[in-house]
Design a protein around this motif. Sequence first.
Motif, PDB file in Angstrom:
ATOM      1  N   GLY B  16      11.703 101.236   9.410  1.00 53.11           N
ATOM      2  CA  GLY B  16      11.932 101.191   7.342  1.00 53.11           C
ATOM      3  C   GLY B  16      13.998 101.937   8.018  1.00 53.11           C
ATOM      4  N   GLU B  17      14.042 102.480   8.576  1.00 57.79           N
ATOM      5  CA  GLU B  17      15.856 102.589   8.729  1.00 57.79           C
ATOM      6  C   GLU B  17      16.123 101.355   9.327  1.00 57.79           C
ATOM      7  N   ASN B  18      17.589 101.424   9.065  1.00 56.27           N
ATOM      8  CA  ASN B  18      18.632  99.860   9.444  1.00 56.27           C
ATOM      9  C   ASN B  18      19.172 101.094  10.583  1.00 56.27           C
ATOM     10  N   LEU B  19      20.066 100.111  11.885  1.00 53.31           N
ATOM     11  CA  LEU B  19      20.290 100.490  13.123  1.00 53.31           C
ATOM     12  C   LEU B  19      21.625  99.724  13.497  1.00 53.31           C
ATOM     13  N   THR B  20      22.325 100.673  13.827  1.00 58.28           N
ATOM     14  CA  THR B  20      23.353  98.945  14.455  1.00 58.28           C
ATOM     15  C   THR B  20      23.806  99.821  16.482  1.00 58.28           C
ATOM     16  N   VAL B  21      23.827  99.293  17.213  1.00 59.04           N
ATOM     17  CA  VAL B  21      24.233  99.464  18.760  1.00 59.04           C
ATOM     18  C   VAL B  21      25.313  98.433  18.823  1.00 59.04           C
ATOM     19  N   THR B  77      17.944  95.106  10.450  1.00 58.94           N
ATOM     20  CA  THR B  77      17.702  95.855   8.929  1.00 58.94           C
ATOM     21  C   THR B  77      15.666  95.772   9.111  1.00 58.94           C
ATOM     22  N   ALA B  78      15.314  97.160   8.337  1.00 64.16           N
ATOM     23  CA  ALA B  78      14.471  97.777   8.294  1.00 64.16           C
ATOM     24  C   ALA B  78      13.978  97.789   9.822  1.00 64.16           C
ATOM     25  N   ALA B  79      13.877  98.733  10.967  1.00 71.00           N
ATOM     26  CA  ALA B  79      12.778  98.813  11.516  1.00 71.00           C
ATOM     27  C   ALA B  79      12.161  99.412  11.840  1.00 71.00           C
ATOM     28  N   GLN B  80      10.778  98.515  12.736  1.00 71.13           N
ATOM     29  CA  GLN B  80       9.977  98.433  13.066  1.00 71.13           C
ATOM     30  C   GLN B  80       9.586  98.978  14.408  1.00 71.13           C
ATOM     31  N   PRO B  81       8.112  99.850  14.613  1.00 72.76           N
ATOM     32  CA  PRO B  81       7.916 100.723  15.986  1.00 72.76           C
ATOM     33  C   PRO B  81       8.137  99.116  17.145  1.00 72.76           C
ATOM     34  N   GLY B  82       7.620  97.629  16.503  1.00 72.04           N
ATOM     35  CA  GLY B  82       7.631  96.941  17.562  1.00 72.04           C
ATOM     36  C   GLY B  82       9.299  96.811  18.320  1.00 72.04           C
ATOM     37  N   ASP B  83      10.191  97.236  17.017  1.00 75.33           N
ATOM     38  CA  ASP B  83      11.839  96.670  17.513  1.00 75.33           C
ATOM     39  C   ASP B  83      11.479  98.221  19.066  1.00 75.33           C
ATOM     40  N   THR B  84      11.068  99.198  19.247  1.00 74.24           N
ATOM     41  CA  THR B  84      11.590  99.841  20.238  1.00 74.24           C
ATOM     42  C   THR B  84      11.631  99.166  21.803  1.00 74.24           C
ATOM     43  N   GLY B  85      12.609  99.853  21.903  1.00 75.26           N
ATOM     44  CA  GLY B  85      12.845  99.215  23.578  1.00 75.26           C
ATOM     45  C   GLY B  85      13.814  99.598  24.466  1.00 75.26           C
ATOM     46  N   LEU B  86      14.276  99.307  24.919  1.00 75.23           N
ATOM     47  CA  LEU B  86      16.130  98.974  25.850  1.00 75.23           C
ATOM     48  C   LEU B  86      16.532  97.742  25.521  1.00 75.23           C
ATOM     49  N   TYR B  87      17.866  97.882  24.456  1.00 78.32           N
ATOM     50  CA  TYR B  87      18.237  96.827  24.546  1.00 78.32           C
ATOM     51  C   TYR B  87      19.770  96.809  25.469  1.00 78.32           C
ATOM     52  N   LEU B  88      20.177  95.992  25.827  1.00 76.75           N
ATOM     53  CA  LEU B  88      20.943  95.377  27.107  1.00 76.75           C
ATOM     54  C   LEU B  88      21.751  94.424  26.126  1.00 76.75           C
ATOM     55  N   CYS B  89      23.318  94.608  26.659  1.00 71.69           N
ATOM     56  CA  CYS B  89      24.439  93.956  26.349  1.00 71.69           C
ATOM     57  C   CYS B  89      24.707  93.664  27.747  1.00 71.69           C
ATOM     58  N   ALA B  90      25.169  92.395  27.704  1.00 78.18           N
ATOM     59  CA  ALA B  90      25.922  91.319  29.541  1.00 78.18           C
ATOM     60  C   ALA B  90      26.593  90.335  29.253  1.00 78.18           C
ATOM     61  N   THR B  91      26.936  90.638  30.088  1.00 82.18           N
ATOM     62  CA  THR B  91      28.125  89.497  30.434  1.00 82.18           C
ATOM     63  C   THR B  91      28.218  88.680  31.712  1.00 82.18           C
ATOM     64  N   PRO B  92      28.476  87.063  31.514  1.00 83.51           N
ATOM     65  CA  PRO B  92      27.588  85.984  33.006  1.00 83.51           C
ATOM     66  C   PRO B  92      29.341  86.256  33.621  1.00 83.51           C
ATOM     67  N   ASN B  93      29.725  85.866  34.834  1.00 84.04           N
ATOM     68  CA  ASN B  93      30.659  85.749  35.467  1.00 84.04           C
ATOM     69  C   ASN B  93      31.966  86.611  35.031  1.00 84.04           C
ATOM     70  N   ALA B  94      31.518  87.906  35.360  1.00 84.54           N
ATOM     71  CA  ALA B  94      32.504  88.912  35.418  1.00 84.54           C
ATOM     72  C   ALA B  94      33.576  88.473  36.568  1.00 84.54           C
ATOM     73  N   GLY B  95      34.770  89.040  37.047  1.00 83.30           N
ATOM     74  CA  GLY B  95      34.834  88.796  37.884  1.00 83.30           C
ATOM     75  C   GLY B  95      35.591  87.333  38.860  1.00 83.30           C
ATOM     76  N   GLY B  96      35.744  86.428  37.582  1.00 85.66           N
ATOM     77  CA  GLY B  96      35.543  84.905  38.132  1.00 85.66           C
ATOM     78  C   GLY B  96      34.391  84.513  38.610  1.00 85.66           C
ATOM     79  N   THR B  97      33.572  84.541  38.794  1.00 90.80           N
ATOM     80  CA  THR B  97      32.367  83.787  39.671  1.00 90.80           C
ATOM     81  C   THR B  97      32.286  82.503  38.225  1.00 90.80           C
ATOM     82  N   SER B  98      31.874  81.518  38.329  1.00 88.22           N
ATOM     83  CA  SER B  98      31.295  80.595  37.690  1.00 88.22           C
ATOM     84  C   SER B  98      29.579  80.961  38.055  1.00 88.22           C
ATOM     85  N   TYR B  99      28.464  81.463  38.333  1.00 92.09           N
ATOM     86  CA  TYR B  99      27.786  80.465  38.594  1.00 92.09           C
ATOM     87  C   TYR B  99      26.200  81.934  37.492  1.00 92.09           C
ATOM     88  N   GLY B 100      27.010  83.087  36.574  1.00 99.26           N
ATOM     89  CA  GLY B 100      26.285  83.100  36.062  1.00 99.26           C
ATOM     90  C   GLY B 100      25.693  84.502  36.362  1.00 99.26           C
TER      91      GLY B 100
END
Lengths: 113, 114
Positions: B16-21, B77-100
């Motif tokens: 039921g709590e809110n959170l920000t990552v 918003t209103a977190a649920q037990p099913g939201d449990t997990g590892l949240y990852l951010c990612a970026t493609p093409n760091a370093g100038g590659t073009s293939y993701g």
Amino acid sequence: NAGVMQNPRHLVRRRGQEARLRCSPMKGHSHVYWYRQLPEEGLKFMVYLQKENIIDESGMPKERFSAEFPKEGPSILRIQQVVRGDSAAYFCASSLGQGGWQYFGPGTRLTVT
Amino acid sequence: TQLLEQSPQFLSIQEGENLTVYCNSSSVFSSLQWYRQEPGEGPVLLVTVVTGGEVKKLKRLTFQFGDARKDSSLHITAAQPGDTGLYLCATPNAGGTSYGKLTFGQGTILTVHP
């Protein structure tokens, strides 16, 4: 439509043995990426392959590791003479085209004893 | 040093709590992606943000890309037990590659208690 498949899901090897990890991409996908996840390092890129070609292996350790993606069959990540530090979860992902969205497999958990 | 810095590293909250990552960098990115990974499984793509200032909503999840395209946040918003997990951010093409080729942050481990 089956997703990305990896096998085995769990693999135990003794130090010095070889580990072979297999990845079957989604149907129609010809681009495969391998990543390694270590608890203290997070998820790191290892190698990018297209059918029969290694495009970028900048994330592969220089020795003992190799990868292939033959014309027929799954992509293989091969680790020779495994050491304890190779224990990790290895994920492959596939995409339809270059730079396309990547779909991840469930991973192979390698444990070296 | 990490290209993408995620915070907090661990988050344990009640249902039921809110959170920000947060996912921050000193570099500018063409796009950022958010993934969720459950124990024993591979990461699953949640969203891709490409435009500075962009906000995307996925049910109770709100994703924002910073105006300067250097950072992103995920609000639940209103977190649920099913939201449990590892949240990852990612970026493609760091370093100038073009293939993701993806570069990941170290992730936020979220635990939602019933």
